[in-house]
Design a protein around this motif. Structure first.
Motif, short mmCIF file in Angstrom:
data_model
loop_
_atom_site.label_atom_id
_atom_site.label_comp_id
_atom_site.label_asym_id
_atom_site.label_seq_id
_atom_site.Cartn_x
_atom_site.Cartn_y
_atom_site.Cartn_z
N MET A 44 -43.20 -36.13 -27.40
CA MET A 44 -42.27 -36.83 -28.12
C MET A 44 -42.01 -36.26 -29.40
SD MET A 44 -43.08 -40.71 -26.85
CE MET A 44 -41.98 -41.40 -28.37
N PHE A 45 -42.95 -35.93 -30.07
CA PHE A 45 -42.75 -35.70 -31.55
C PHE A 45 -43.09 -34.04 -32.02
CE2 PHE A 45 -44.18 -40.15 -31.81
CZ PHE A 45 -43.02 -40.70 -32.27
N TRP A 46 -43.84 -33.33 -31.33
CA TRP A 46 -44.23 -32.18 -31.68
C TRP A 46 -43.88 -30.97 -30.62
CZ3 TRP A 46 -48.11 -35.98 -32.63
CH2 TRP A 46 -48.03 -36.33 -33.95
N ALA A 47 -43.75 -31.14 -29.48
CA ALA A 47 -43.58 -30.03 -28.43
C ALA A 47 -42.32 -29.51 -28.67
CB ALA A 47 -43.38 -30.59 -27.16
N PRO A 48 -42.15 -28.07 -28.35
CA PRO A 48 -40.91 -27.43 -28.38
C PRO A 48 -39.95 -27.83 -27.48
CG PRO A 48 -42.63 -26.06 -27.57
CD PRO A 48 -43.38 -27.30 -27.71
N PRO A 49 -38.46 -27.80 -27.77
CA PRO A 49 -37.67 -27.90 -26.90
C PRO A 49 -37.64 -27.38 -25.41
CG PRO A 49 -36.61 -26.99 -28.64
CD PRO A 49 -37.96 -26.85 -28.79
N MET A 50 -37.63 -28.08 -24.54
CA MET A 50 -37.61 -27.66 -23.16
C MET A 50 -36.66 -28.38 -22.49
SD MET A 50 -41.44 -28.97 -21.99
CE MET A 50 -42.06 -28.87 -23.74
N GLY A 51 -36.54 -27.80 -21.14
CA GLY A 51 -35.58 -28.60 -19.98
C GLY A 51 -34.43 -27.94 -19.62
N GLY A 52 -33.56 -28.41 -19.12
CA GLY A 52 -32.72 -27.62 -18.62
C GLY A 52 -31.63 -27.43 -19.43
N VAL A 53 -30.87 -26.07 -19.28
CA VAL A 53 -29.85 -25.67 -20.29
C VAL A 53 -28.50 -25.69 -19.65
CG1 VAL A 53 -29.03 -23.65 -21.46
CG2 VAL A 53 -31.41 -24.41 -21.29
N THR A 54 -27.50 -25.90 -19.96
CA THR A 54 -26.12 -25.71 -19.52
C THR A 54 -25.46 -24.84 -20.27
OG1 THR A 54 -25.84 -28.01 -19.37
CG2 THR A 54 -23.78 -26.98 -19.32
N LEU A 55 -24.88 -23.67 -19.51
CA LEU A 55 -24.19 -22.49 -20.13
C LEU A 55 -22.72 -22.90 -20.35
CD1 LEU A 55 -25.77 -19.32 -18.31
CD2 LEU A 55 -26.14 -20.06 -20.73
N VAL A 56 -22.22 -22.54 -21.35
CA VAL A 56 -20.66 -22.72 -21.66
C VAL A 56 -20.15 -21.48 -22.10
CG1 VAL A 56 -19.08 -24.23 -22.91
CG2 VAL A 56 -21.31 -25.13 -22.38
N ALA A 57 -19.25 -20.99 -21.44
CA ALA A 57 -18.56 -19.77 -21.54
C ALA A 57 -17.06 -19.87 -22.35
CB ALA A 57 -18.12 -19.13 -20.21
N HIS A 58 -17.02 -19.00 -23.35
CA HIS A 58 -15.77 -18.94 -24.17
C HIS A 58 -15.51 -17.64 -24.08
CE1 HIS A 58 -16.57 -23.13 -26.03
NE2 HIS A 58 -17.86 -22.68 -25.85
N SER A 59 -14.35 -17.14 -23.84
CA SER A 59 -13.67 -15.89 -23.65
C SER A 59 -12.76 -15.58 -24.81
CB SER A 59 -13.40 -15.43 -22.35
OG SER A 59 -12.71 -14.02 -22.32
N LYS A 60 -12.74 -14.28 -25.42
CA LYS A 60 -11.97 -13.86 -26.18
C LYS A 60 -11.35 -12.63 -25.99
CE LYS A 60 -12.13 -17.83 -28.89
NZ LYS A 60 -11.01 -18.65 -28.89
N ILE A 61 -11.62 -12.28 -24.61
CA ILE A 61 -11.38 -10.80 -23.95
C ILE A 61 -10.17 -11.20 -23.12
CG2 ILE A 61 -12.12 -8.90 -22.65
CD1 ILE A 61 -15.00 -9.96 -23.34
N GLU A 62 -9.21 -10.07 -23.20
CA GLU A 62 -8.01 -10.00 -22.45
C GLU A 62 -8.05 -9.75 -20.95
OE1 GLU A 62 -5.09 -8.15 -24.60
OE2 GLU A 62 -4.97 -9.58 -26.28
N ARG A 63 -9.38 -9.98 -20.66
CA ARG A 63 -10.18 -9.43 -19.23
C ARG A 63 -10.63 -10.61 -18.87
NH1 ARG A 63 -12.29 -3.64 -18.67
NH2 ARG A 63 -12.49 -4.13 -16.35
N PRO A 64 -10.54 -11.07 -17.35
CA PRO A 64 -11.25 -12.16 -16.71
C PRO A 64 -12.93 -11.69 -16.67
CG PRO A 64 -9.56 -11.42 -15.21
CD PRO A 64 -9.59 -10.56 -16.47
N ILE A 65 -13.77 -12.66 -16.65
CA ILE A 65 -15.30 -12.41 -16.58
C ILE A 65 -15.58 -12.78 -15.42
CG2 ILE A 65 -17.52 -12.70 -17.52
CD1 ILE A 65 -16.11 -12.91 -20.33
N LEU A 66 -16.09 -11.86 -14.32
CA LEU A 66 -16.42 -12.51 -13.15
C LEU A 66 -17.85 -12.60 -13.08
CD1 LEU A 66 -15.65 -12.54 -10.04
CD2 LEU A 66 -16.12 -9.96 -10.16
N GLY A 67 -18.49 -13.71 -13.81
CA GLY A 67 -19.93 -14.06 -13.77
C GLY A 67 -20.52 -13.28 -15.10
N PHE A 68 -21.62 -14.02 -15.38
CA PHE A 68 -22.59 -13.44 -16.38
C PHE A 68 -23.86 -13.89 -16.15
CE2 PHE A 68 -20.95 -17.03 -18.67
CZ PHE A 68 -21.79 -17.56 -19.36
#
Length: 181
Positions: A44-68
């Protein structure tokens, strides 16, 4: 009768044993409980952060990104950035849930093509970059991945839907890579 006499002898022996060693018995029996409570407090107080992560994609490229992927965790596809539409390429594309650990992030992405880009001779390409992974704090479960021109990638953790590089975010952090948007 013999059975009852024998049971009384056993009962007397158990009672004497308990009377002499009850502190040790209760100490041994309570040890796992004390360890469990100590572990819960540590988490509760001292363990490092852990657990599930959500990836959020932001693109500033003029081409689509087919997964990463980031350190092997797969991210979503995202459309091509359109400078005429300020909301294109914004982080509406998410994937959940995986684990990302370490001090560096290996980001691998595949650049796709739109119809006119294909007609112009462009073909899908795979890119890879290894960059430092920002420090994750408790409660930060969203990793925002910005794909920028020139094969640059920007990463940032947040504890809510807003990117840390969005001025509307309560934890706004300006970035040199996003200047001039």
């Amino acid at each position: 009768m013999e059975l009852f006499n024998r049971l009384e002898q056993v009962d007397g022996a158990v009672t004497r044993f308990y009377a002499r060693r009850k502190v040790w018995i209760w100490g041994v029996l309570s040890l796992p409980v004390v360890f469990l409570l100590g572990w819960v407090v540590w988490v509760m107080f001292w363990a490092p952060p852990m657990g599930g992560v959500t990836l959020v994609a932001h693109s500033k490229i003029e081409r689509p990104i087919l997964g990463f992927s980031v350190n092997g965790m797969a991210g979503p596809n995202t459309g091509a950035y359109n400078p005429n539409n300020p909301h294109s390429g914004v982080g509406r594309n998410t994937t959940c849930c995986g684990s990302i650990r370490g001090k560096t992030a290996e980001v691998i992405w595949t650049l796709s093509v739109t119809g006119p880009q294909y007609d112009a001779g462009m073909r899908p390409e795979q890119r890879r970059v290894v960059i430092p992974l920002p420090e994750r704090k408790r409660g930060e479960n969203d990793l925002h991945v910005y794909f920028l021109p020139g094969d640059k990638v920007l990463l940032g953790w947040s504890d809510n839907a807003f990117s840390p590089y969005d001025p509307r975010s309560p934890h706004y952090t300006p970035s040199e890579l996003l200047k001039g948007e």
